[in-house]
Design a protein around this motif. Structure first.
Motif, PDB file in Angstrom:
ATOM      1  N   ASN A 171       0.842  -1.194   0.000  1.00 37.67           N
ATOM      2  CA  ASN A 171       0.000   0.000   0.000  1.00 37.67           C
ATOM      3  C   ASN A 171       0.882   1.250   0.000  1.00 37.67           C
ATOM      4  O   ASN A 171       1.144   1.838   1.050  1.00 37.67           O
ATOM      5  CB  ASN A 171      -0.914   0.013   1.231  1.00 37.67           C
ATOM      6  N   PRO A 172       1.358   1.649  -1.172  1.00 39.23           N
ATOM      7  CA  PRO A 172       2.247   2.812  -1.235  1.00 39.23           C
ATOM      8  C   PRO A 172       1.503   4.101  -0.920  1.00 39.23           C
ATOM      9  O   PRO A 172       0.298   4.219  -1.173  1.00 39.23           O
ATOM     10  CB  PRO A 172       2.719   2.804  -2.694  1.00 39.23           C
ATOM     11  N   SER A 173       2.229   5.051  -0.380  1.00 37.24           N
ATOM     12  CA  SER A 173       1.641   6.363  -0.134  1.00 37.24           C
ATOM     13  C   SER A 173       1.580   7.124  -1.452  1.00 37.24           C
ATOM     14  O   SER A 173       2.274   6.799  -2.417  1.00 37.24           O
ATOM     15  CB  SER A 173       2.501   7.146   0.872  1.00 37.24           C
ATOM     16  N   ILE A 174       0.758   8.160  -1.476  1.00 35.71           N
ATOM     17  CA  ILE A 174       0.655   8.970  -2.689  1.00 35.71           C
ATOM     18  C   ILE A 174       1.987   9.652  -2.996  1.00 35.71           C
ATOM     19  O   ILE A 174       2.347   9.865  -4.151  1.00 35.71           O
ATOM     20  CB  ILE A 174      -0.483  10.018  -2.557  1.00 35.71           C
ATOM     21  N   HIS A 175       2.752   9.960  -1.951  1.00 33.28           N
ATOM     22  CA  HIS A 175       4.063  10.578  -2.162  1.00 33.28           C
ATOM     23  C   HIS A 175       5.008   9.610  -2.876  1.00 33.28           C
ATOM     24  O   HIS A 175       5.740  10.009  -3.786  1.00 33.28           O
ATOM     25  CB  HIS A 175       4.654  11.010  -0.819  1.00 33.28           C
ATOM     26  N   GLU A 176       4.991   8.337  -2.473  1.00 34.65           N
ATOM     27  CA  GLU A 176       5.826   7.339  -3.146  1.00 34.65           C
ATOM     28  C   GLU A 176       5.465   7.230  -4.619  1.00 34.65           C
ATOM     29  O   GLU A 176       6.348   7.201  -5.490  1.00 34.65           O
ATOM     30  CB  GLU A 176       5.638   5.967  -2.479  1.00 34.65           C
ATOM     31  N   LEU A 177       4.175   7.178  -4.898  1.00 35.45           N
ATOM     32  CA  LEU A 177       3.740   7.031  -6.283  1.00 35.45           C
ATOM     33  C   LEU A 177       4.112   8.256  -7.113  1.00 35.45           C
ATOM     34  O   LEU A 177       4.472   8.138  -8.282  1.00 35.45           O
ATOM     35  CB  LEU A 177       2.232   6.799  -6.332  1.00 35.45           C
ATOM     36  N   LYS A 178       4.007   9.435  -6.520  1.00 37.65           N
ATOM     37  CA  LYS A 178       4.400  10.652  -7.241  1.00 37.65           C
ATOM     38  C   LYS A 178       5.879  10.628  -7.595  1.00 37.65           C
ATOM     39  O   LYS A 178       6.282  11.023  -8.695  1.00 37.65           O
ATOM     40  CB  LYS A 178       4.070  11.891  -6.406  1.00 37.65           C
ATOM     41  N   LEU A 179       6.700  10.167  -6.666  1.00 39.38           N
ATOM     42  CA  LEU A 179       8.139  10.099  -6.933  1.00 39.38           C
ATOM     43  C   LEU A 179       8.428   9.152  -8.101  1.00 39.38           C
ATOM     44  O   LEU A 179       9.257   9.447  -8.967  1.00 39.38           O
ATOM     45  CB  LEU A 179       8.885   9.637  -5.681  1.00 39.38           C
TER      46      LEU A 179
END
Length: 472
Positions: A90-98
């Motif tokens: 369950n990645p955070s939205i910050h991880e996905l943005k990176l």
């Protein structure tokens, strides 16, 4: 500019294209080398002042820092990772943005792998477990959909060539049909004739006699489009071949479908030349009917063209556009806005595109809000394509387009709507499988990553209760 801007990969690409070291680049910007290093590694966001310096000292168009590509990849990643196969992650939205901003190639590889997994699963679940194009391979149309999606539905070389030809032919000021007919005759020795009444084809080109046969039942916008399409076939095959060749499609079918799509793109850009069309859209506040009259075009042609206005330095309002049939299938789709269409499953039933079938030929408006809190102005209308006679079939479909609410005042359809009243916004989603709304009466299936709780003594809107995260 809203939010923090992490664009380290783009800044690094600019520096490397100038063949500058970090210290040399930082010196030109008047910032420390350590600060630049942190920017390039996305440890710190880029400030507005640094953006201005990049634009001034390296002649960079600020549109180059648009995160539209990243936003689209982010949307696709979010939907893919909602699949139960990724239940342990369950990645955070910050991880996905990176990932979306700094490793788009890796993100695309992951999306391709997930798409292959989905197709393989569908094939295993089918009766015969067979597929015409091999297990795990995307269909030609899926590849083409992703191609146009990731180029922002704007193909610069073709668009510029079409606009240059439109300028030479005087489109749209001159009689468009006559200008196109004269061009075919003078430059290609092609004559246009009426097709036989019993023919089913809209356009048929006889290369031996240099004759273009057109169905006598075509409305003027469709007739003009078919003539423009023939011009694309005769003049743009080399340019189209180069574009297709760079796309590295997996199959000949995909290459052929893409070439057909690019011919259509050229035809639309020829009839609706970029600068004149963008100017008209602004002047007429995106009134579809008035724009269609000015360019002698159809509403569908106008709506589709609005979604392509993404020329660097001369962008229009970011618009989403879709065509939907009565079964809810999205047969055309593109979004330059944050609203992204579901890649799998049906569209949200609360979206006004479906309501358009209840009010034929009328333009209906909707204020809508997605689960992430982004608000949109949505416009939809039902259209039918009649091809001659009482007994001829009349395909019906809806076209839908819109924009984020921050651009709504650029649209005549926002007049009289209370854009500040939260209660005026309908809660819509992308698709039920990834929508987390817990009390939607129109929900078809539960969201993929949520647990369900069923109480035999209670029946609410849904026969189950959606539980986000581990139950207590």
């Amino acid at each position: 500019m809203v939010g923090k801007l992490f664009i380290g990969r783009k800044v690094r690409e600019i520096r490397e294209s100038r063949r500058l070291s970090q210290s040399g680049f930082a010196e030109r910007l008047g910032i420390s080398t350590s600060y630049l290093n942190q920017i390039e590694n996305n440890q710190r966001p880029v400030s507005a002042s640094v953006l201005v310096l990049l634009a001034e000292r390296f002649q960079i168009d600020l549109d180059a820092f648009s995160l539209n590509d990243s936003d689209r990849i982010l949307s696709m990643l979010t939907e893919a990772l909602a699949d139960p196969v990724f239940a342990s992650y369950n990645p955070s939205i910050h991880e996905l943005k990176l990932v979306a901003q700094n490793a788009p190639g890796f993100a695309q590889a992951l999306l391709n792998s997930h798409r292959a997994y989905k197709r393989n699963s569908e094939q295993l679940a089918s009766i015969d477990g067979q597929s015409a194009n091999g297990a795990g391979e995307p269909t030609a149309y899926e590849e083409i959909r992703d191609f146009f999606h990731l180029v922002d539905n704007y193909v610069h070389d073709l668009d510029m060539a079409a606009e240059a030809l439109a300028d030479r032919l005087g489109i749209p000021d001159e009689n468009v049909t006559q200008a196109l007919v004269d061009h075919l005759a003078s430059h290609h020795n092609v004559q246009i004739r009426r097709g036989a009444p019993h023919e089913t084809s809209q356009r048929r080109f006889d290369r031996a006699s240099r004759t273009l046969f057109l169905s006598p039942y075509l409305p003027a916008p469709t007739r003009n489009f078919q003539i423009a399409l023939q011009i694309a076939v005769l003049e743009e095959e080399e340019r189209i071949g180069e574009i297709v060749g760079k796309a590295t499609f997996r199959s000949a079918d995909a290459r052929n479908v893409c070439a057909a799509g690019l011919r259509n793109y050229f035809a639309g850009a020829l009839l609706l030349p970029y600068r004149r069309f963008l100017q008209a859209a602004k002047e007429l506040r995106h009134d579809l009917e008035l724009i269609a009259i000015r360019f002698d075009a159809s509403l569908e042609q106008v709506g589709h063209r609005l979604s392509t206005l993404q020329r660097p330095g001369h962008k229009g309002v970011p618009v989403f556009f879709a065509r939907v049939d009565r079964a809810g299938n999205i047969t055309k789709r593109h979004s330059a806005a944050k609203l992204q269409f579901a890649r799998y499953g049906a569209a949200c039933p609360l979206w006004n595109a479906h309501q358009a079938f209840e009010t034929p030929s009328q333009i209906i408006r909707q204020l809508a809000e997605t689960p992430d809190g982004v608000r949109f102005l949505c416009v939809a209308t039902e259209l039918s394509k009649a091809r001659g006679g009482f007994e001829a079939p009349r395909p019906r479909y809806a076209i839908a387009l819109g924009c984020e609410i921050s651009y709504a005042k650029d649209f005549v359809y926002a007049d009289g709507l209370d854009l500040t009243n939260r209660a005026a916004y309908d809660p819509i989603g992308i698709s039920c499988r990834i929508c987390e709304r817990v009390s939607c009466s129109q929900r078809a299936v539960p969201p993929l990553k949520s647990k369900l709780s069923i109480d035999p003594d209670v029946r609410d809107i849904l026969p189950y209760r959606i539980v986000h995260g581990p139950e207590s």
